[in-house]
Design a protein around this motif. Sequence first.
Motif, PDB file in Angstrom:
ATOM      1  N   UNK A 150     -27.472  14.425  17.364  1.00  0.00           N
ATOM      2  CA  UNK A 150     -26.287  15.292  17.420  1.00  0.00           C
ATOM      3  C   UNK A 150     -25.089  14.624  16.763  1.00  0.00           C
ATOM      4  N   UNK A 151     -24.838  13.363  17.109  1.00  0.00           N
ATOM      5  CA  UNK A 151     -23.692  12.646  16.539  1.00  0.00           C
ATOM      6  C   UNK A 151     -23.865  12.462  15.037  1.00  0.00           C
ATOM      7  N   UNK A 152     -25.069  12.048  14.623  1.00  0.00           N
ATOM      8  CA  UNK A 152     -25.329  11.823  13.200  1.00  0.00           C
ATOM      9  C   UNK A 152     -25.256  13.087  12.377  1.00  0.00           C
ATOM     10  N   UNK A 153     -25.684  14.223  12.956  1.00  0.00           N
ATOM     11  CA  UNK A 153     -25.693  15.477  12.202  1.00  0.00           C
ATOM     12  C   UNK A 153     -24.284  16.004  11.936  1.00  0.00           C
ATOM     13  N   UNK A 154     -23.302  15.481  12.674  1.00  0.00           N
ATOM     14  CA  UNK A 154     -21.927  15.920  12.454  1.00  0.00           C
ATOM     15  C   UNK A 154     -21.339  15.425  11.157  1.00  0.00           C
ATOM     16  N   UNK A 155     -21.909  14.336  10.612  1.00  0.00           N
ATOM     17  CA  UNK A 155     -21.409  13.817   9.350  1.00  0.00           C
ATOM     18  C   UNK A 155     -19.959  13.367   9.444  1.00  0.00           C
ATOM     19  N   UNK A 156     -19.238  13.531   8.353  1.00  0.00           N
ATOM     20  CA  UNK A 156     -17.853  13.059   8.279  1.00  0.00           C
ATOM     21  C   UNK A 156     -16.887  14.018   8.963  1.00  0.00           C
ATOM     22  N   UNK A 157     -16.984  15.317   8.634  1.00  0.00           N
ATOM     23  CA  UNK A 157     -16.026  16.297   9.153  1.00  0.00           C
ATOM     24  C   UNK A 157     -16.558  17.077  10.348  1.00  0.00           C
ATOM     25  N   UNK A 158     -17.872  17.058  10.574  1.00  0.00           N
ATOM     26  CA  UNK A 158     -18.452  17.831  11.660  1.00  0.00           C
ATOM     27  C   UNK A 158     -18.880  19.218  11.216  1.00  0.00           C
ATOM     28  N   UNK A 217     -22.952  12.924  28.420  1.00  0.00           N
ATOM     29  CA  UNK A 217     -23.153  12.911  26.968  1.00  0.00           C
ATOM     30  C   UNK A 217     -22.148  13.807  26.238  1.00  0.00           C
ATOM     31  N   UNK A 218     -20.958  13.960  26.798  1.00  0.00           N
ATOM     32  CA  UNK A 218     -19.934  14.814  26.192  1.00  0.00           C
ATOM     33  C   UNK A 218     -19.513  14.299  24.814  1.00  0.00           C
ATOM     34  N   UNK A 219     -19.629  12.988  24.590  1.00  0.00           N
ATOM     35  CA  UNK A 219     -19.183  12.420  23.311  1.00  0.00           C
ATOM     36  C   UNK A 219     -20.030  12.923  22.149  1.00  0.00           C
ATOM     37  N   UNK A 220     -21.308  13.253  22.398  1.00  0.00           N
ATOM     38  CA  UNK A 220     -22.141  13.720  21.281  1.00  0.00           C
ATOM     39  C   UNK A 220     -21.753  15.145  20.872  1.00  0.00           C
TER      40      UNK A 220
END
Length: 424
Positions: free
Chosen positions: A287-295, A316-319
């Motif tokens: 989830x975090x990685x798929x957000x990329x630079x801008x989300x 896990x709210x941060x992801x």
Amino acid sequence: MRQDDLYINKIDWITIGIYASLVIIGWFNIYAAVYDEQAAKSIFDFSINSGKQLVWIGTALLLITVIMVADYRLFENLSIILYGVFVIFLLITPFFGKEINGQRAWFEIGAFRLQPAEFAKFATALALAKFMERPSFDLSQVKYQLQALAIIMIPVSLIMLQPDTGTAMVYSAFFVMLYREGMPQRYYVLGLTFITISLLALGIENNLYLVIGVAVVLGVLNFMGKKSLRRSLSLLAIGAVVIGYSYSLDFVVSKLPTHQQNRIMVLFNPDLDPLGVGWNVTQSKIAIGSGGFWGKGYLEGTQTKFDFVPEQHTDFIFCTLGEEFGWVGSIVVVFLFCSLLIRLIILAERQKNRFSRVYGYCVISLLLFHFLINIAMTIGLFPVVGIPLPFFSYGGSSLWSFTILLFIFIKLDSHRIQFLGRMN
């Protein structure tokens, strides 16, 4: 100018602004974590978590009002009583608390739950500050070290009866405050050595490799130093203790509940059973990685919409933030937390009495621990231990306890000049 107006002007509005920013951003992310495009509900709908969190935010504002209008001396005078009250609550929780996921850690009041262990944090911080404000209190002496340790370990022992290992672990954060107040450095060197050996013992599958490594290191140390029988025997004894501890640790871990063993295994082998015990961390990192630079954009997170990450609105709210707002959004939140911690250090160092300074560093220690462990947990750098992100994760107990913890210090700071007058 009236005296009350003077103290209002002394309130640190920068800290309050950072607090409000984190709470608001967290609220929007809680809504994103439960958002369902097919049956979209308003963020204000009280039937979903964002609506319930809004109730907690509103009641938190009432708590802030009570704290800020109360006499600043009240917190010092009631510190031991509050500590005793929450110790009693922790004592009865395993017997009368609501059982959830094998833990009796909550009291259920209608549709809401309260977790006494969360509130015991600020009570413990107040008790430590009260004990340590005495002029005779000196952390270089063993008897005072034991007193401070006892204040910390009483709630920890009771929390372990629930059992709630993650929350109990949080209380180790108080050692950051103890370091600032003069706890001898040798304890921290021993602690870091202990942690390093533990990580090596758990991370190296075959203890034979650890034995060889220890033998090589000690052999080199013996060769480099001045030759003597006493030195050689001392190094040999150290090696025996390290190796004995590593084997003992393996035995202890083997006796832990299966889910805790799995969390430790996943930490050292992230690819272990990605569809089973490694599911939470694997999906969080995706989830975090798929957000990329801008989300992907607000409410556009696919991992969120399809409920891939369990407990995405709490631990896990941060992801959710990472997926929808990307690297930029994550850095903004990290910056806010770092700014809050730096600001609190500035406030703690300008206090005019030891009670306020000690309490301030307790606040810093607890926030720092939660911040680091929660984010490390979501990116696979720490085992999953169920620690919320302060002011951000869903939950009334978490928001209330951190709000009380922070605003008691803001109140004490606003009266720092008056504290000086009392000392004089």
